[in-house]
Design an enzyme around this catalytic site. Structure first.
Site, PDB file in Angstrom:
ATOM      1  N   HIS A 158       0.834  -1.214   0.000  1.00  0.00           N
ATOM      2  CA  HIS A 158       0.000   0.000   0.000  1.00  0.00           C
ATOM      3  C   HIS A 158       0.870   1.267   0.000  1.00  0.00           C
ATOM      4  O   HIS A 158       0.426   2.305   0.479  1.00  0.00           O
ATOM      5  CB  HIS A 158      -0.958   0.035   1.195  1.00  0.00           C
ATOM      6  CG  HIS A 158      -1.686  -1.247   1.417  1.00  0.00           C
ATOM      7  ND1 HIS A 158      -2.893  -1.533   0.823  1.00  0.00           N
ATOM      8  CD2 HIS A 158      -1.356  -2.355   2.133  1.00  0.00           C
ATOM      9  CE1 HIS A 158      -3.287  -2.749   1.182  1.00  0.00           C
ATOM     10  NE2 HIS A 158      -2.366  -3.277   1.970  1.00  0.00           N
ATOM     11  N   SER A 279      16.347  20.971 -16.849  1.00  0.00           N
ATOM     12  CA  SER A 279      15.190  21.802 -17.181  1.00  0.00           C
ATOM     13  C   SER A 279      15.690  23.068 -17.865  1.00  0.00           C
ATOM     14  O   SER A 279      16.762  23.570 -17.550  1.00  0.00           O
ATOM     15  CB  SER A 279      14.451  22.153 -15.896  1.00  0.00           C
ATOM     16  OG  SER A 279      13.737  23.361 -16.056  1.00  0.00           O
ATOM     17  N   LYS A 285      17.465  21.213 -11.698  1.00  0.00           N
ATOM     18  CA  LYS A 285      16.737  19.976 -11.976  1.00  0.00           C
ATOM     19  C   LYS A 285      17.580  18.873 -12.603  1.00  0.00           C
ATOM     20  O   LYS A 285      18.462  19.118 -13.414  1.00  0.00           O
ATOM     21  CB  LYS A 285      15.561  20.272 -12.908  1.00  0.00           C
ATOM     22  CG  LYS A 285      14.486  21.096 -12.240  1.00  0.00           C
ATOM     23  CD  LYS A 285      13.552  20.238 -11.435  1.00  0.00           C
ATOM     24  CE  LYS A 285      12.342  19.923 -12.281  1.00  0.00           C
ATOM     25  NZ  LYS A 285      11.496  18.945 -11.647  1.00  0.00           N
ATOM     26  N   GLU A 292      10.608   7.912 -17.150  1.00  0.00           N
ATOM     27  CA  GLU A 292       9.245   8.367 -17.420  1.00  0.00           C
ATOM     28  C   GLU A 292       8.808   7.987 -18.830  1.00  0.00           C
ATOM     29  O   GLU A 292       7.664   7.600 -19.069  1.00  0.00           O
ATOM     30  CB  GLU A 292       9.156   9.886 -17.245  1.00  0.00           C
ATOM     31  CG  GLU A 292       9.346  10.337 -15.809  1.00  0.00           C
ATOM     32  CD  GLU A 292       9.548  11.842 -15.707  1.00  0.00           C
ATOM     33  OE1 GLU A 292       8.781  12.597 -16.335  1.00  0.00           O
ATOM     34  OE2 GLU A 292      10.486  12.271 -15.024  1.00  0.00           O
TER      35      GLU A 292
END
Ligand code: ARG
Length: 460
Positions: A158, A279, A285, A292
């Site tokens: 969970h 970025s 970043k 992804e």
């Protein structure tokens, strides 16, 4: 207006060019040019062997096809929309090269069994490449697992801290998923390794062809035993797309965890600069783009599976032009899968593990609660009761900002006089992991057994 078609005999009017363009598949099925020529070569050799064509005619066609093969590899073949698909393009170029005798190549054959054969060859040729890439990842996982048998991390259910586990054990879970993927793609070969050629349009042919000979020439294990099935079966592609979807699902789960674990909040892992991006506005970043993107691309592969399933649904026997829609999604799946597998491998092989962060996360939680309950149970307290006692200790710990290992001996003795000093050892995360030595558990011994077995499997 377009030019006269190879099949144009019974037609008086010709389609407008834009209608032809709609029906044509050459823009994408030229990816099977190699397979198409290979299939034609085997077919003509069979026609020669069975004396359906004379030696002289057969040899002319064989020589012509071999020249085309060379020109294809040299990038010299030019295809046109007028010739609709790869099959008619090849035949038309062959005709320009060797004259009307090229027309004899199509004896006892139809484009329906021809396209099915090309497609079988296409998938058959790609399966081993995909399996090899998966095995490369499996090897990487085993190497990483070996380095991390005793790296302790929180195991989750969970997405809540559940029990401490070995990071090597976690990695071997992905190894096991990929093992099933390999088995699925291997089985995929069984239904791909069947030759449709010789089914002709749908019903077989009156020519005394020898399908087993063609199968042998092309290296197929079997021939389809029902001509209707041969031209209309795309199960082997659906199985391929389904296997690809499951594989991408596995990668997407790992990628999701990587994306979470490189975040500031977790900081368990660090990706190499080579598999991350910056970025354009935020200088600090370091984004897990590759993880992804692999996660994202799983969606497009599922889409291709759904697309073909929908195309096939309710499709009457035998060939229908709908079947031309089987190719682009499959080609795209191969185009997606191979680089995704390579990038995934490079990405995980270069991950830096923050052992301390992982370990620390297991110290400052209650993921050793089961250990204490088990300990009490071994001292004779029924497990259900022990569970209740520990639950109350956790509640108190949350209120007073104490962990279970902070409970004093005096407090423990009040719970049960049977509790001894050794309880503190039991509560250590590494001890908790080490002791989970049941078959397939996260105990170091069990993880090592998995790794050893994996090495044997991979060596075979
Ligand atoms: N381009 C077609 C396909 O991909 C080849 C088979 C065409 N057969 C036919 N009867 N129209 O399916």
């Amino acid at each position: 207006m377009s030019t006269k078609k190879l099949w144009g005999g019974r037609f008086q009017a010709q389609a407008e060019t834009w209608v032809d363009e709609f029906g044509a598949s050459i823009s994408f099925d030229q990816l099977m040019a190699d397979e198409d020529i290979e299939g034609s070569l085997a077919h003509v050799k069979m026609l020669k062997k069975t004396k359906i064509l004379t030696e002289t005619d057969s040899n002319k066609i064989i020589a012509g096809l071999e020249e085309l093969q060379q020109e294809l590899h040299d990038g010299k073949l030019k295809f046109t929309v007028e010739n609709e698909d790869i099959h008619m393009n090849i035949e038309s170029i062959l005709t320009q090269k060797i004259g009307p005798v090229a027309g004899k190549l199509h004896t006892g054959r139809s484009r329906n069994d021809q396209v099915a054969t090309d497609f079988h060859l296409y998938v058959k040729n790609r399966l081993p490449k995909i399996i090899t890439e998966i095995k490369t990842i499996q090897k990487t996982l085993v190497t990483l697992a070996e380095d991390n048998v005793e790296t302790i991390m929180p195991g989750y259910t969970h997405l809540q801290h559940a029990q401490p586990i070995s990071y090597g054990h976690y990695l071997m879970a992905y190894y096991a998923m990929l093992k099933r993927d390999v088995e699925r793609f291997e089985f995929n070969m069984k239904h791909t390794d069947i030759l449709p050629l010789g089914a002709a349009a749908l019903a077989g042919t009156t020519f005394p062809i020898d399908r087993n000979y063609t199968a042998q020439e092309l290296g197929f294990n079997e021939v389809y035993t029902n001509s209707l099935d041969a031209v209309s079966d795309r199960d082997f592609v659906l199985e391929f797309l389904s296997n690809a979807s499951i594989l991408m699902m596995h990668l997407s789960r790992f990628c999701e965890e990587i994306s979470m674990w490189v975040s500031y909040e977790f900081d368990y892992l660090e990706l190499s600069d080579k598999y991350t991006t910056g970025s354009s506005i935020m200088p600090q970043k370091k984004n897990p783009d590759m993880a992804e993107l692999i996660r994202g691309k799983s969606g497009r592969v599922y889409g291709h599976l759904m697309g073909l399933l929908s195309t096939m649904k309710s499709l009457p026997l035998a060939y229908n032009k709908d079947l031309q829609e089987d190719k682009e999604g499959t080609f795209d799946t191969v185009k997606t899968l191979l680089p995704a597998l390579r990038v995934f491998n490079g990405m995980i092989a270069t991950i830096k593990v923050h052992n301390d962060k992982m370990y620390h996360a297991t110290e400052n939680d209650f993921s050793n609660a089961t250990e204490l309950a088990d300990y009490l149970a071994t001292k004779g307290i029924p497990f259900r009761e022990a569970h209740g006692i520990v639950g109350q200790l956790v509640l108190k710990g949350i209120e007073t900002h104490h962990n279970l290992q902070d409970i004093t001996m005096e407090e423990f003795k009040q719970i049960s006089p049977l509790i001894e000093e050794d309880v503190y050892n039991v509560l250590k995360p590494e001890v908790a992991v080490e002791r989970r030595n049941s078959l397939g558990g996260t105990g170091f011994k069990q993880v090592k057994i998995q790794i050893e077995q994996a090495k044997i499997d991979l060596a075979n």
